[in-house]
Structures are given as structure tokens and as C-alpha cells.
Design a protein around this motif. Structure first.
Motif, PDB file in Angstrom:
ATOM      1  N   THR A 103     -13.913 -42.098  79.702  1.00 36.27           N
ATOM      2  CA  THR A 103     -12.640 -41.377  79.627  1.00 36.27           C
ATOM      3  C   THR A 103     -12.243 -40.902  81.019  1.00 36.27           C
ATOM      4  O   THR A 103     -13.102 -40.712  81.900  1.00 36.27           O
ATOM      5  N   LEU A 104     -10.965 -40.700  81.232  1.00 38.58           N
ATOM      6  CA  LEU A 104     -10.471 -40.267  82.543  1.00 38.58           C
ATOM      7  C   LEU A 104     -11.041 -38.909  82.918  1.00 38.58           C
ATOM      8  O   LEU A 104     -11.457 -38.694  84.065  1.00 38.58           O
ATOM      9  N   SER A 105     -11.090 -37.983  81.975  1.00 39.52           N
ATOM     10  CA  SER A 105     -11.577 -36.639  82.280  1.00 39.52           C
ATOM     11  C   SER A 105     -13.057 -36.662  82.671  1.00 39.52           C
ATOM     12  O   SER A 105     -13.473 -35.964  83.600  1.00 39.52           O
ATOM     13  N   ARG A 106     -13.828 -37.484  81.971  1.00 39.91           N
ATOM     14  CA  ARG A 106     -15.264 -37.572  82.293  1.00 39.91           C
ATOM     15  C   ARG A 106     -15.478 -38.264  83.633  1.00 39.91           C
ATOM     16  O   ARG A 106     -16.361 -37.889  84.413  1.00 39.91           O
ATOM     17  N   PHE A 107     -14.658 -39.270  83.932  1.00 40.36           N
ATOM     18  CA  PHE A 107     -14.728 -39.966  85.218  1.00 40.36           C
ATOM     19  C   PHE A 107     -14.405 -39.007  86.359  1.00 40.36           C
ATOM     20  O   PHE A 107     -15.111 -38.947  87.365  1.00 40.36           O
ATOM     21  N   ASP A 108     -13.331 -38.239  86.179  1.00 43.13           N
ATOM     22  CA  ASP A 108     -12.927 -37.275  87.210  1.00 43.13           C
ATOM     23  C   ASP A 108     -14.016 -36.229  87.458  1.00 43.13           C
ATOM     24  O   ASP A 108     -14.250 -35.818  88.594  1.00 43.13           O
ATOM     25  N   ALA A 109     -14.685 -35.814  86.401  1.00 43.80           N
ATOM     26  CA  ALA A 109     -15.760 -34.832  86.539  1.00 43.80           C
ATOM     27  C   ALA A 109     -16.918 -35.413  87.344  1.00 43.80           C
ATOM     28  O   ALA A 109     -17.524 -34.721  88.180  1.00 43.80           O
ATOM     29  N   SER A 110     -17.227 -36.681  87.120  1.00 41.29           N
ATOM     30  CA  SER A 110     -18.302 -37.342  87.862  1.00 41.29           C
ATOM     31  C   SER A 110     -17.966 -37.457  89.348  1.00 41.29           C
ATOM     32  O   SER A 110     -18.810 -37.206  90.213  1.00 41.29           O
ATOM     33  N   VAL A 111     -16.739 -37.835  89.610  1.00 31.68           N
ATOM     34  CA  VAL A 111     -16.314 -37.980  91.009  1.00 31.68           C
ATOM     35  C   VAL A 111     -16.317 -36.619  91.709  1.00 31.68           C
ATOM     36  O   VAL A 111     -16.732 -36.501  92.868  1.00 31.68           O
ATOM     37  N   LYS A 112     -15.884 -35.594  91.003  1.00 33.65           N
ATOM     38  CA  LYS A 112     -15.894 -34.244  91.573  1.00 33.65           C
ATOM     39  C   LYS A 112     -17.319 -33.854  91.972  1.00 33.65           C
ATOM     40  O   LYS A 112     -17.553 -33.268  93.033  1.00 33.65           O
ATOM     41  N   ARG A 113     -18.275 -34.207  91.138  1.00 36.13           N
ATOM     42  CA  ARG A 113     -19.677 -33.919  91.432  1.00 36.13           C
ATOM     43  C   ARG A 113     -20.151 -34.709  92.650  1.00 36.13           C
ATOM     44  O   ARG A 113     -20.873 -34.177  93.508  1.00 36.13           O
TER      45      ARG A 113
END
Length: 230
Positions: A103-113
Motif C-alpha cells: 500500500t502507498l501508506s506502508r511504502f511511505d512509512a518504510s521510506v521515511k524510516r
């Protein structure tokens, strides 16, 4: 700031889906896509990569196999369709673990990390110039000024520091490229010394912290010049 990223996945559809997410993210730059681990390993050797989006379930050589084969792995976000791999993933010190479908939200969270980790790892001060090495499947920060000497051990090398001896899978030639030339010198086929730690030397040996280290005959002049310019 953009993390230079690659995608490794045997599925062209999955690579396309992840590539779209990468290309649309302001903190990522897509360098290359690879359909197998062999191509990926060569690409990582020849390019400066900050982040790998890595599929676990690939034929012949899996994502975990690829991680084990790398001397100094960039950050890794593992991608898999099986939640069973989650625990194993973090044995490899990966930044995150994404379960398909992404999902986009989960992808964005990974990249933020990944961005946060990159910024943390790259905060370098003059007093604490450092590198990161992979030891026991984990990245370890090593302050360059704390290295006394580096010693070849077959397929491995040993970093002798003020605090500990760190054994990593690497060649002397490869590791030497990571060191500042004005601070370190290879004095023998099996030894690199920190010039600042050299106490004295003669035609056969260099003394570092009371330890006699062999000096190649053809390196004596180079060592004397390096110490004079230090």
C-alpha cells in the motif's frame, strides 16, 4: 535529498509496481531494476547505492542469499508475499519489511524510516570521521581514528581498534579504497596501518601500540615520506 535505489525482483509486474512508487517519491531516485540476484550484485558493486527494494522469493538465489553475499550492504527494504519471513528478515538488519500487496501508506512509512536511518548514519564530524562495516550480518560504525591496523585473514580482514577486533568479509584491496590515503598506508601485503598510531619503525618492522608489524622492503621509503607529511 534522494536515496539512490534499486529494485531486485524476478517478477516484471512487481518491478513495475515498485518502480512507480519509487519514481513518485520525492526522497528516492531509481538507479536500476534487476530481475535476478546475480545481476543485482554486479550492479551494487559498480554503482553507489543507498537502498535496495529486494524480493525474498526469487528462484535459484533468494533475496536472503544475495544479502549474505554482499560485503557491505546498502539499506534494504525486503518485499515478500509470505509473512513467515518477517522474523528472519530482521536477522539481516534490514530497514523494513513490506508484505505484498504494497500500500502507498506502508511504502511511505518504510521510506521515511530509510531516510531517517540514512541521515543518522551519515552525520559525520571531523572529530569522528567513520565508516560502516558489516560484521555478523549487522552494520557497525567504526571511528577511523580508533583503527590501529588492518590485518588480512584469508577471505576476511581484521580491524584492530582501541575497543575491539572486528572481523569482516572483505579483501584488503577493497577495504583499502574506503580509507583516506593521507591517514592509512598499506605497508605489507597483509597489513595496513593508521599512520597516526605508528610509534617507530626500522627496515623490517613498524611498531604500533607495542606490536611489531612486518614492513615490506619496498614500502619503507613510502612510509617515511607519509609520516613526514602527516
Amino acid at each position: 535529498m534522494k536515496l539512490r535505489s534499486i529494485i531486485v525482483d524476478d517478477s516484471s509486474m512487481q518491478r513495475m509496481a515498485v518502480a512507480k512508487l519509487v519514481n513518485n517519491h520525492p526522497n528516492l531516485a531509481l538507479v536500476a531494476e534487476y530481475s535476478n540476484a546475480i545481476e543485482a550484485k554486479n550492479g551494487i558493486k559498480n554503482n553507489e547505492i543507498d537502498l535496495i527494494f529486494l524480493d525474498v522469493e526469487m528462484p535459484i538465489i533468494t533475496g536472503f542469499d544475495l544479502l549474505e553475499s554482499l560485503d557491505n550492504s546498502p539499506q534494504v527494504i525486503l518485499i515478500t508475499g509470505k509473512p513467515d519471513y518477517a522474523l528472519k528478515a530482521f536477522d539481516y538488519d534490514v530497514t523494513d519489511y513490506l508484505h505484498k500487496p504494497i500500500t502507498l501508506s506502508r511504502f511511505d512509512a518504510s521510506v521515511k524510516r530509510a531516510v531517517a536511518k540514512y541521515e543518522q548514519l551519515n552525520k559525520v564530524t571531523e572529530d569522528e570521521e567513520h565508516i560502516f562495516v558489516k560484521s555478523n550480518l549487522k552494520k557497525r560504525k567504526v571511528i577511523l581514528n580508533e583503527i590501529k591496523w588492518i590485518e588480512a585473514l584469508g577471505d576476511y580482514i581484521k580491524l584492530v581498534t582501541d575497543e575491539a577486533n572486528i572481523v569482516i568479509l572483505s579483501t584488503m584491496k577493497s577495504f583499502e579504497k574506503q580509507l583516506p590515503e593521507d591517514k592509512f598506508l598499506r605497508i605489507h601485503k597483509s597489513y595496513i596501518v593508521n599512520l597516526e598510531k605508528v610509534e617507530k619503525f626500522n627496515s623490517k618492522n613498524v611498531e604500533v601500540s607495542g606490536r611489531q608489524i612486518p614492513l615490506s622492503r619496498n614500502k619503507k621509503t613510502e612510509l617515511a615520506e607519509a609520516l613526514n607529511n602527516f
